[in-house]
Structure formats: C-alpha cells, structure tokens
Design an enzyme around this catalytic site. Structure first.
Site, PDB file in Angstrom:
ATOM      1  N   ARG A  26       0.648  -1.112   0.091  1.00  0.00           N
ATOM      2  CA  ARG A  26      -0.017   0.008  -0.071  1.00  0.00           C
ATOM      3  C   ARG A  26       0.922   1.313   0.010  1.00  0.00           C
ATOM      4  O   ARG A  26       0.545   2.187  -0.657  1.00  0.00           O
ATOM      5  CB  ARG A  26      -0.856  -0.114   1.241  1.00  0.00           C
ATOM      6  CG  ARG A  26      -2.109  -0.990   1.150  1.00  0.00           C
ATOM      7  CD  ARG A  26      -3.238  -0.940   2.249  1.00  0.00           C
ATOM      8  NE  ARG A  26      -2.237  -1.244   3.596  1.00  0.00           N
ATOM      9  CZ  ARG A  26      -2.670  -1.214   4.675  1.00  0.00           C
ATOM     10  NH1 ARG A  26      -4.207  -0.788   4.886  1.00  0.00           N
ATOM     11  NH2 ARG A  26      -1.826  -1.369   5.858  1.00  0.00           N
TER      12      ARG A  26
ATOM     13  N   ASN B 120      -6.619  -2.653   1.941  1.00  0.00           N
ATOM     14  CA  ASN B 120      -6.620  -4.247   2.101  1.00  0.00           C
ATOM     15  C   ASN B 120      -8.010  -4.680   2.055  1.00  0.00           C
ATOM     16  O   ASN B 120      -8.882  -4.183   2.574  1.00  0.00           O
ATOM     17  CB  ASN B 120      -5.849  -4.629   3.334  1.00  0.00           C
ATOM     18  CG  ASN B 120      -4.342  -4.432   3.113  1.00  0.00           C
ATOM     19  OD1 ASN B 120      -3.767  -4.305   2.097  1.00  0.00           O
ATOM     20  ND2 ASN B 120      -3.568  -4.475   4.521  1.00  0.00           N
TER      21      ASN B 120
END
Length: 235
Positions: free
Chosen positions: A18, A36
């Site tokens: 990320r 996520n």
C-alpha cells in the site's frame, strides 16, 4: 479524466505494498485510495488523466521483493471527482500493527540479505584486490625484465652500428680498389690492342720479307738450272 478500479492479488499484504502504491502518486495528479481486502487482496481506486493512470499501473503491477503481484485486474470507468487526494485506508489498530510488524520484519530480512551480499562483494573485492596486486607485481617484474632487454638491445644496436660503420669503410676502400682495378684493366686492354697491332704489323713485314727471299732464291735456282743446261748437264 478517467477512473479505474484494480484488484491486486499475490504477496501484496503485510509487505508494504500500500505504501508503494501511495508513493507512486506523489509526482502524478492522481486521487483515490488503496486498501486491504479481507480476501488478502488489495483494492486500488484511482482517478486522473489516462496517461498518468497507465503509467501508475506500470509502476504498481510489479514483482519486486518483498512485493509479488501475481494478478492485476483493471476495470475502467468515468471519473466522478469525488476524491480530493490519494490516501491509504487502514483497518483496525491490531491489523495495522501486525502488518507493520510483518513489513518491518521483511525490511530487516531484506537489509540482512543486502548486508550479506555487501559482505560477499567486499570479500570478492578484497580477493580481486589481492589478485590485482599480484598482477601488478608480475607486471612490474616483466617491466624490469623488458627494461633490461631494452638495455641489452641498445648495446647490441650500438655494436651493430659500429660494425656497420667499419663495413661501410671497408666497402669504400673496396670500391676504391675496384676503381683502380678497372683503370688497370682499361690500360691493360689498351696495351693489348697496341701489342696486337704491333704483332699484326710484324707478321705483315715478315711475310713480305720471306716472299722476297723466296723470289730471289727462285730466280737464283732458275739461273743455276739454265747454266747447267748450257754446260750440257741435264738436271
């Protein structure tokens, strides 16, 4: 303006994926989010120019340790303009803590591997340095031997030059003798010509003299013969 919704599958959670996606938006005019999913996948929603978005996809659809994107599906849509900037949507504190710990472990493992590689390279560099030093010593020895050979070659060259000078002097003297010999030959040839002419003249004089003598003798014999006939003596 365009918008895409992408799902990244593979080793994409707890490896700093990320953050990688977030960092790739800094120099691009892109808004949206990354988060996520409970399935172990990562969802990316991004809006921006089509060029920026396609470049963005190329930078996040990667396999680069510890990240390994095995599948990356994209659905294109029209932009809505609902996002002011790009952000990471995080989960609960426990999940994020575990992800941070896993990511930190991966980073430490990566650093450890890089440190081992650095040590290996350092050992290889030291070995190469030793071999280079040995080659340098051998090169220096070869240089000294080459210098000695050069000195000896120079000495031989000097001696050869001296011999060449002496040979040139002998050649000059030989040439002088040759010139004198040629002059003697020319003079000998001249004497030969003169001697030949004298001999030829002597032969002519001798032949004439003998011819005259034989003629006189013939006359005398004829006279004697006639006298004997007159005396009644037949010959």
């Amino acid at each position: 303006m365009k918008r895409f919704v992408a799902i990244a599958r593979g080793r994409v959670q707890r490896v700093g994926y990320r953050e990688r996606v977030y960092n790739e938006t800094f120099e691009r005019n892109i808004s949206g989010y990354v988060k996520n999913l409970d399935t172990g996948e990562v969802e990316i929603v991004a809006e921006g120019s089509e060029k920026d978005l396609r470049d963005f996809i190329n930078e996040i659809n990667i396999i680069r340790r510890p990240i390994a994107v095995k599948s990356f599906t994209v659905r294109w849509e029209e932009a809505t303009g609902e996002y002011a900037d790009f952000e990471i949507i995080r989960g609960d504190i426990q999940e994020e803590t575990f992800e941070r710990m896993d990511y930190a472990g991966n980073v430490l493992h990566s650093m450890d591997m890089k440190f081992d590689q650095m040590l290996d390279k350092q050992d290889q560099t030291i070995q190469v340095g030793k071999e280079t030093l040995q080659v340098g010593k051998e090169t220096l020895q070869v240089g000294k031997e080459t210098l000695q050979v050069g000195k000896e070659t120079l000495q031989v060259g000097k001696e050869t030059l001296q011999v060449s000078k002496e040979t040139l002097q002998v050649g000059k003297e030989t040439l002088q003798v040759g010139k004198e010999t040629l002059q003697v030959g020319k003079e000998t040839l001249q004497v030969g010509k003169e001697t030949k002419e004298e001999i030829f003249g002597l032969r002519s004089d001798t032949k004439k003299h003998l011819d005259d003598e034989f003629a006189e003798m013939r006359k005398e014999l004829v006279s004697i013969k006639e006298a004997l006939v007159r005396a009644g003596i037949q010959v």
